[in-house]
Design a protein around this motif. Structure first.
Motif, PDB file in Angstrom:
ATOM      1  N   TYR A 168       0.838  -1.190   0.000  1.00  0.00           N
ATOM      2  CA  TYR A 168       0.000   0.000   0.000  1.00  0.00           C
ATOM      3  C   TYR A 168       0.878   1.247   0.000  1.00  0.00           C
ATOM      4  N   GLY A 169       0.503   2.217  -0.822  1.00  0.00           N
ATOM      5  CA  GLY A 169       1.321   3.400  -0.997  1.00  0.00           C
ATOM      6  C   GLY A 169       2.491   3.106  -1.923  1.00  0.00           C
ATOM      7  N   ASP A 170       3.582   3.879  -1.779  1.00  0.00           N
ATOM      8  CA  ASP A 170       4.739   3.675  -2.655  1.00  0.00           C
ATOM      9  C   ASP A 170       5.725   2.652  -2.100  1.00  0.00           C
ATOM     10  N   GLY A 171       5.422   2.097  -0.920  1.00  0.00           N
ATOM     11  CA  GLY A 171       6.275   1.081  -0.324  1.00  0.00           C
ATOM     12  C   GLY A 171       7.467   1.639   0.432  1.00  0.00           C
ATOM     13  N   MET A 172       7.562   2.959   0.518  1.00  0.00           N
ATOM     14  CA  MET A 172       8.694   3.559   1.215  1.00  0.00           C
ATOM     15  C   MET A 172       8.383   3.882   2.677  1.00  0.00           C
ATOM     16  N   GLN A 173       7.110   3.669   3.105  1.00  0.00           N
ATOM     17  CA  GLN A 173       6.818   3.832   4.526  1.00  0.00           C
ATOM     18  C   GLN A 173       7.568   2.751   5.303  1.00  0.00           C
ATOM     19  N   THR A 174       7.913   3.038   6.537  1.00  0.00           N
ATOM     20  CA  THR A 174       8.785   2.141   7.295  1.00  0.00           C
ATOM     21  C   THR A 174       8.103   1.577   8.540  1.00  0.00           C
ATOM     22  N   ARG A 175       8.600   0.428   8.968  1.00  0.00           N
ATOM     23  CA  ARG A 175       8.207  -0.195  10.224  1.00  0.00           C
ATOM     24  C   ARG A 175       9.461  -0.798  10.858  1.00  0.00           C
ATOM     25  N   ASN A 214      15.524  -1.318  14.465  1.00  0.00           N
ATOM     26  CA  ASN A 214      15.973  -1.447  13.080  1.00  0.00           C
ATOM     27  C   ASN A 214      14.789  -1.218  12.139  1.00  0.00           C
ATOM     28  N   GLU A 215      14.959  -0.305  11.190  1.00  0.00           N
ATOM     29  CA  GLU A 215      13.853   0.196  10.381  1.00  0.00           C
ATOM     30  C   GLU A 215      13.935  -0.361   8.956  1.00  0.00           C
ATOM     31  N   PHE A 216      12.781  -0.774   8.426  1.00  0.00           N
ATOM     32  CA  PHE A 216      12.716  -1.338   7.082  1.00  0.00           C
ATOM     33  C   PHE A 216      11.556  -0.718   6.315  1.00  0.00           C
ATOM     34  N   THR A 217      11.760  -0.485   5.028  1.00  0.00           N
ATOM     35  CA  THR A 217      10.637  -0.074   4.189  1.00  0.00           C
ATOM     36  C   THR A 217       9.803  -1.300   3.839  1.00  0.00           C
ATOM     37  N   MET A 218       8.589  -1.069   3.368  1.00  0.00           N
ATOM     38  CA  MET A 218       7.726  -2.176   2.977  1.00  0.00           C
ATOM     39  C   MET A 218       8.319  -2.942   1.792  1.00  0.00           C
TER      40      MET A 218
END
Length: 336
Positions: free
Chosen positions: A224-231, A263-267
């Motif tokens: 969902y979205g451009d996939g650059m949001q992070t979790r 540790n942060e990862f994009t979708m």
């Protein structure tokens, strides 16, 4: 006269005391993904566990291995109604936690967070026992700071489609702090960041379960979205260690305390890693970003490190391999 237990942990003490010589712990939401793992950890510690769940999102299969255990008891009950039991401590985890589930009946979601907190706090007050609240990183909303510290008040839409969960958990935190200040109740509040692992519901709509199930079925992976949001993804066993460390901590440490893997990862990063682990040929497809979906999640875990001595140990690739194995077996059976 004081009585002690023998090696047989199922053996009851004499009626002169009416109690076990081991800690009796109530876990609400105990048949859920995290609740069931917490029950396992408490049983392993030697506790007697009363697992309470209405099975809206929890599942008997998560606790079926415990049902015959002499120190485990399951009670089907909705925490929006009062509960009258005798316990030594309470972990309040009752609330649907995935958007698909908590948006299914948003009024009930808010009631579960708020009325459930009131009922469990009332029980803890009557019994004079410690109580633990499973809160969430969703109290930070769509953050305007790249690293979320417990002092950050958040950026939450109070009338959006996610508000039933976000604001319900914020209100629960308020109630916990007010019971602590007004009644000197021993409280612990944890803010859970994205957690994954075996026993996740395959249809909970969360990104890890979505990607793994779609990859194992060679279906398109939906981003969902451009996939650059992070979790930031925390494996369940690390989270449960954090729960126990917070509950074991000095009474002065109430929280809220972030527990998560920073540790942060994009979708897109996550999707590529899932494809690599599963060997899937699933293509990536993109859809519109849901309303109020946070664009970034990353916990500041300084408090957990400094006050609890806690750090995550399982990194994403290792945790995903274990989770993929779980879903691969699950999809061969009842979810085939």
């Amino acid at each position: 006269m004081k009585f002690t237990m023998h090696d047989n942990m199922g053996e009851k003490m004499t009626k002169l005391t009416g109690r076990y010589n081991i800690k009796r712990t109530l876990v609400t939401g105990g048949a859920g993904f995290l609740g069931s793992h917490l029950c396992d950890a408490l049983i392993e510690r030697g506790h007697e566990v009363l697992c309470v769940d209405n099975l809206f999102t929890g599942a008997r299969r998560n606790i079926e291995h415990l049902l015959d255990h002499p120190r485990f008891e399951f009670m089907r009950h909705d925490v929006t109604f009062p509960l009258y039991v005798e316990v030594d401590e309470i972990y309040n985890l009752a609330c649907p936690a995935s958007p698909i589930h908590y948006q299914h009946d948003p009024v009930q979601t808010t009631k579960t967070s708020v009325m459930g907190a009131i009922n469990m706090l009332g029980l803890a007050k009557r019994l004079k026992v410690p109580i633990f609240q499973a809160s969430t990183s969703e109290v930070y909303g769509d953050p305007n700071t790249p690293l979320q510290h417990e002092s950050y008040w958040g950026n939450v839409n109070p009338i959006g489609i996610r508000s039933c969960y976000d604001e319900g958990k914020r209100a629960a935190e308020t109630l916990f702090m007010d019971y602590h200040r007004q009644h000197n109740l021993d409280i612990k509040i944890v803010r859970i960041f994205n957690t994954y692992g075996p026993r996740m519901h395959p249809q909970d709509g969360r990104v890890v379960s979505n990607f793994i199930v779609q990859a194992l079925r060679n279906e398109p992976i939906t981003i969902y979205g451009d996939g650059m949001q992070t979790r930031s993804f925390c494996f369940y066993s690390d989270l449960i260690r954090g729960f126990l460390a917070l509950m074991d901590s000095d009474k002065s440490i109430t929280g809220p305390c972030n527990i998560g893997n920073p540790n942060e990862f994009t979708m897109i990063d996550l999707a590529k890693l899932v494809l690599e682990i599963t060997g899937s040929s699933s293509p990536l497809v993109f859809g519109p970003l849901p309303q109020d979906d946070p664009k970034q999640r990353r916990p500041d875990i300084t408090m957990a490190r400094d006050k609890l001595g806690w750090n995550p140990e399982i990194q994403l690739a290792e945790g995903l391999e274990k989770t993929v194995s779980y879903f691969a077996e699950l999809l061969k059976t009842s979810y085939s």
